[in-house]
Design an enzyme around this catalytic site. Structure first.
Site, PDB file in Angstrom:
ATOM      1  N   ARG A  41       0.781  -1.037  -0.015  1.00  0.00           N
ATOM      2  CA  ARG A  41      -0.264   0.153  -0.042  1.00  0.00           C
ATOM      3  C   ARG A  41       0.869   1.126  -0.124  1.00  0.00           C
ATOM      4  NH1 ARG A  41      -2.198   1.346   4.600  1.00  0.00           N
ATOM      5  NH2 ARG A  41      -2.309  -0.635   5.275  1.00  0.00           N
ATOM      6  N   TYR A  98     -15.940  17.578 -14.133  1.00  0.00           N
ATOM      7  CA  TYR A  98     -16.489  16.242 -14.150  1.00  0.00           C
ATOM      8  C   TYR A  98     -17.517  15.984 -13.140  1.00  0.00           C
ATOM      9  CZ  TYR A  98     -16.574  11.122 -14.278  1.00  0.00           C
ATOM     10  OH  TYR A  98     -16.782   9.795 -14.391  1.00  0.00           O
ATOM     11  N   ASP A 137      -7.937  19.005 -13.704  1.00  0.00           N
ATOM     12  CA  ASP A 137      -8.112  17.945 -14.303  1.00  0.00           C
ATOM     13  C   ASP A 137      -7.701  18.037 -15.820  1.00  0.00           C
ATOM     14  OD1 ASP A 137      -9.184  15.822 -15.923  1.00  0.00           O
ATOM     15  OD2 ASP A 137     -10.974  15.559 -14.250  1.00  0.00           O
ATOM     16  N   LYS A 159      -7.843   6.893 -19.529  1.00  0.00           N
ATOM     17  CA  LYS A 159      -8.251   7.856 -20.934  1.00  0.00           C
ATOM     18  C   LYS A 159      -7.085   7.694 -21.576  1.00  0.00           C
ATOM     19  CE  LYS A 159     -12.422   8.523 -19.248  1.00  0.00           C
ATOM     20  NZ  LYS A 159     -12.552   8.429 -17.895  1.00  0.00           N
TER      21      LYS A 159
END
Ligand code: PLP
Length: 399
Positions: free
Chosen positions: A61, A114, A186, A211
């Site tokens: 982690r 978004y 973003d 993306k």
């Protein structure tokens, strides 16, 4: 920076940066280190590590060598000091926001952020005492007026979805610095090939690496890049919330990035050509693409971007049903949410992200039933254009 944003920059780092001189076993490609934890040879090694005398991995982690190479590559492309990678774009965005705001903080968002980012701030964080103000798309006067003494963060996208507005990032960065507020952009739609917000003074850049960065519609991942101190705060959130990027996923994003510059250059050129054809077409009511002189953000985009991206949005003449017939008549793009992959994707936002709203409610927020978002892949643009022209004729769209 010696280079102005609009000058061509070398994208050789997309192929080589972040890698050690040699990988284990002299592998040419990035090894996938598939482990949940890391062993210590003996107690002395553990103690040396705990005392900070040795840098190494401890537990999955907190880090993974495969993921780390990807992080360094993304930082190099974004011209940032460091980057941290997550299991999805939303994990990256929510972790970055959580790192920068706490109870009583105020956040300013542009209203075309978004949808899930907006919901995270306006609904989720509101439950924990974080306040917000939404300001109109790319409106910097409204942004200045919205900043309060408790404002900690300004969030925007560049370009935005679906209308591809591009906010004046150097001015936004200046305003945020003057008012001692952090800025977060973003940059998923732009990619570091077309836009490098950190170079323009922005504090943190986030990506849905699902993306363009990965580019093959086969993996979910996210990234945050910026100054090392800020990225470290975001990494600490990942250590606690646990939204780590799996090493297999990191390998896929890393492999995708090797062809990022080629893909995005092709997608920029194809999308510009498609937008120009659509703009002249009698069955098309309006086209939004920052590379068109008719786009409200064209001048800003020209001044800060090296290319205008692979998404074009347009309205056909007709109604909800005929727009659906047009989409169904297309043979190349598949109907799906998402963008940035090698396959072209098409969607009617009214039936995808805004399905639950009535036509009237959608109109109020600027989403017409006849709106189409086309995410251009790497197919031959002549085939994509022929397909669009045939679809417009077959669907019985009026002139
Ligand atoms: N940001 C933008 C601009 C997006 O389009 C998306 C997804 O569509 C996200 C963030 C969220 O990314 P992910 O789906 O990888 O969580």
């Amino acid at each position: 920076m010696s280079e102005s944003p609009n000058e061509r920059r070398s994208l050789t780092p997309a192929v080589h940066s972040g890698e050690p001189a040699r990988f284990a076993h002299d592998s040419l490609t990035l090894p996938i280190i598939q482990t949940a934890t890391y062993t210590f040879a003996n107690t002395a090694e553990l103690v040396a590590y705990m005392q900070g005398q040795r840098e190494r991995e401890e537990y999955g982690r907190y880090g993974n060598p495969t993921v780390r190479v990807l992080e360094e590559r993304i930082a190099a492309l974004e011209l940032a000091e460091d980057a941290v990678v997550f299991s999805s774009g939303m994990a990256a965005i929510t972790s970055a926001i959580l790192a920068l705001v706490g109870q009583g903080a105020h956040v300013v968002l542009f209203n075309d952020c978004y949808r899930r980012t907006r919901q995270f701030v306006t609904s989720f964080l509101a439950r924990y005492g974080v306040r917000h103000t939404l300001v109109p798309s790319a409106d910097l006067t409204a942004l200045e007026a919205a900043i309060e003494p408790d404002t900690k963060l300004v969030i925007s996208e560049a370009p935005t979805n679906p209308y591809l507005a591009v906010v004046d990032l150097p001015r936004l960065a200046e305003i945020c610095k003057e008012r001692r507020v952090k800025s977060l952009i973003d940059s998923t739609f732009a990619t570091p090939v077309n836009l490098t917000p950190v170079e323009l003074g922005i504090d943190l850049v986030v990506h849905s690496a699902t993306k363009y960065l990965s580019g093959h519609n086969d993996v979910l991942a996210g990234a945050v890049a910026g100054k090392a101190g800020l990225v470290s705060l975001v990494r600490d959130v990942r250590h606690m919330m646990g939204a780590v990027c799996d090493p297999h996923a990191a390998y896929l994003v890393h492999r995708g990035i090797k062809t990022l510059a080629l893909r995005v250059a092709h997608q920029n050129a194809s999308t510009q050509a498609i937008a120009e054809v659509l703009e002249k077409h009698p069955k098309v009511a309006r086209v939004w693409y920052p590379g068109l002189a008719s786009h409200p953000s064209h001048e800003t985009a020209r001044s800060i971007m090296r290319g205008f991206g692979g998404v074009v949005t347009f309205e056909v003449k007709g109604d909800l049903a005929s727009t659906g017939r047009f989409i169904d008549a297309l043979k190349i793009p598949r109907i799906a949410p998402s963008l940035g992959g090698v396959e072209s994707l098409v969607e009617q936002p009214a039936l995808m992200s805004y399905f639950e709203l009535s036509t009237e409610a959608r109109e109020k927020i600027g989403i017409r039933d006849t709106l189409v978002r086309y995410a251009v892949g790497i197919e031959d643009p002549r085939d994509l254009i022929d397909d669009l022209l045939r679809g417009l004729t077959l669907a019985g769209i009026p002139d």
